[in-house]
Scaffold this active site. Structure first.
Site, PDB file in Angstrom:
ATOM      1  N   GLU A  92      -8.433 -58.194  36.300  1.00  0.00           N
ATOM      2  CA  GLU A  92      -8.774 -56.802  36.091  1.00  0.00           C
ATOM      3  C   GLU A  92      -8.973 -56.097  37.420  1.00  0.00           C
ATOM      4  OE1 GLU A  92     -10.784 -56.716  31.745  1.00  0.00           O
ATOM      5  OE2 GLU A  92     -12.113 -57.166  33.406  1.00  0.00           O
ATOM      6  N   CYS A 105     -10.804 -50.860  43.101  1.00  0.00           N
ATOM      7  CA  CYS A 105     -11.533 -52.126  43.199  1.00  0.00           C
ATOM      8  C   CYS A 105     -10.577 -53.251  42.808  1.00  0.00           C
ATOM      9  CB  CYS A 105     -12.753 -52.067  42.269  1.00  0.00           C
ATOM     10  SG  CYS A 105     -13.728 -53.570  42.278  1.00  0.00           S
ATOM     11  N   CYS A 112     -13.390 -66.921  38.876  1.00  0.00           N
ATOM     12  CA  CYS A 112     -14.202 -67.054  40.092  1.00  0.00           C
ATOM     13  C   CYS A 112     -14.955 -68.372  40.033  1.00  0.00           C
ATOM     14  CB  CYS A 112     -15.200 -65.901  40.187  1.00  0.00           C
ATOM     15  SG  CYS A 112     -16.203 -65.940  41.694  1.00  0.00           S
ATOM     16  N   CYS A 116     -22.278 -67.064  39.778  1.00  0.00           N
ATOM     17  CA  CYS A 116     -23.550 -66.366  39.975  1.00  0.00           C
ATOM     18  C   CYS A 116     -24.208 -66.134  38.608  1.00  0.00           C
ATOM     19  CB  CYS A 116     -23.327 -65.045  40.707  1.00  0.00           C
ATOM     20  SG  CYS A 116     -22.642 -65.289  42.362  1.00  0.00           S
ATOM     21  N   CYS A 119     -23.433 -62.711  36.630  1.00  0.00           N
ATOM     22  CA  CYS A 119     -22.102 -62.095  36.679  1.00  0.00           C
ATOM     23  C   CYS A 119     -21.186 -62.645  35.598  1.00  0.00           C
ATOM     24  CB  CYS A 119     -21.487 -62.338  38.058  1.00  0.00           C
ATOM     25  SG  CYS A 119     -19.801 -61.718  38.207  1.00  0.00           S
ATOM     26  N   CYS A 336     -19.541 -53.344  38.206  1.00  0.00           N
ATOM     27  CA  CYS A 336     -19.671 -54.601  38.946  1.00  0.00           C
ATOM     28  C   CYS A 336     -20.116 -55.727  38.041  1.00  0.00           C
ATOM     29  CB  CYS A 336     -20.734 -54.485  40.027  1.00  0.00           C
ATOM     30  SG  CYS A 336     -20.328 -53.332  41.288  1.00  0.00           S
TER      31      CYS A 336
END
Ligand code: SAH
Length: 349
Positions: A92, A105, A112, A116, A119, A336
């Protein structure tokens, strides 16, 4: 999609020239069509000789990824684009508008590996690194999808899915594509790379001969809490990170940005302000506070407005410049840490 054909998106003009055995001006022309004009159809590259166009059609593709879904936020300030890569992986990217200002962005990895605690991207695991063409190509797809006029120079933030410094070489190659004078020609100072704090990457970045900006996702300034929120801290500790950020400042003279996602009762108390001020002592830094964007199923709450303001004030009283980011795109999960490549059916643009 491309099969065994060359994809040209990730190649600099000289590399196009070399790969196809062309004259240097032809490599530049092809690069210009793809990166400046956003044209990926070889038939439309009208200043190329017909036989060359035919050869390109046979041997190459200009772009080997495509948009499969676009979601626009209610206020029109954010558009989240779902992109399918050549192997079916999906990433995305987000286009943000604020008046005349356009920010793109970009993602650096499919998924990933950082995991975290707060996230959404990490919760879905890591798929693979993106190549340079896949990173820079997102910018072209976003500009086209958003019908951004040519005269608008976008800002770029590498803050989408993934950890840019765990894909360092492709990231750097992508930035060179974006800055190229025959391409989008984006000024280095308009580009920001955000890292979790990969110390080796920060050292390499400090040695790059450019003015690209660096942002560090800190979120906690004591080792224990940071290791809980950002497991990567167990590899490169706060102490090591602080040294590398200090070296970066000494070497480049540039100010860095510190990102701090505010989680209610977790990292938004006066004690956290004190720890952050201690961490920043002697560093040239600016703090970007981001109220946490809720991710369903995660055991956090966004900080209250009052706590966000107190945190901001505490930093300012400690002599540190900071802003509280206004959130954009929360209603379409484009904010975010809400990016995850959902495999939902495409909806009309
Ligand atoms: N891996 C890179 C870039 C991607 S994340 C990095 O760590 O910087 C971009 C920023 O969004 C990071 O600061 C990240 O910590 C933050 N973030 C992640 N999830 C979030 C959420 N749900 N709400 C607000 N910020 C979040």
């Amino acid at each position: 999609m491309s099969g065994h054909r060359h994809c040209l998106m990730g190649l600099m003009p000289e590399q196009i020239t070399e790969t196809l055995g062309l004259k240097p001006f032809q490599g530049r022309q092809i690069f210009h069509w793809i990166h400046r004009k956003g044209v990926v159809d070889f038939d439309a590259m009208t200043n190329l000789a017909k036989p060359l166009r035919e050869r390109l059609k046979e041997e190459c593709v200009a772009q080997d990824m495509r948009i499969v879904n676009v979601q626009v936020s209610e206020d029109g300030g954010a558009a989240k684009v779902l992109i399918e890569l050549r192997d079916g992986e999906r990433v995305e990217s987000v286009l943000l508008r604020d008046g005349d200002r356009v920010t793109l962005c970009l993602s650096s990895q499919a998924g990933c590996p950082l995991n975290c605690a707060f996230c959404a991207t990490g919760a879905d695991g890591f798929r693979r690194n993106l190549d340079a063409g896949e990173i820079a190509g997102q910018a072209l797809l976003l500009l086209a999808a958003g019908e951004v006029p040519r005269e608008v120079t976008p800002n770029i933030v590498c803050m989408g899915m993934g950890e840019p410094f765990l894909n360092y070489d492709n990231l750097v190659a992508a930035i060179h594509l974006l800055m190229h004078p025959e391409g989008l020609e984006i000024g280095a100072r308009r580009i920001t790379v955000s890292t979790v704090g990969v110390v080796e990457g920060i050292a390499r970045f400090a040695a790059e001969d450019w003015q690209v900006r660096l942002s560090i996702s800190l979120h906690a300034a004591n080792e224990e809490l940071r290791s809980q929120l950002v497991p990567y801290n167990k590899k490169d500790s706060l102490a090591r990170l602080r040294d590398s950020v200090r070296d970066y400042g000494a070497k480049t003279g540039r100010q860095i940005t510190i990102e701090w996602t505010l989680l209610d009762g977790v990292n938004d108390t006066p004690k956290d302000v004190r720890e952050l001020l201690a961490f920043l002592r002697g560093l040239k830094a600016f703090v970007n506070l981001i109220p946490w964007n809720p991710v369903p199923g995660m055991p956090f709450l966004s900080s209250t407005r009052a706590n966000c303001m107190n945190f901001l004030q505490g930093l300012e009283q400690g002599g540190v410049k900071a802003t509280l980011r206004r959130e954009n795109g929360g209603d379409i999960a484009a904010a975010c840490g809400q990016l995850r490549a959902q495999h939902e059916p495409p909806t009309p643009v």
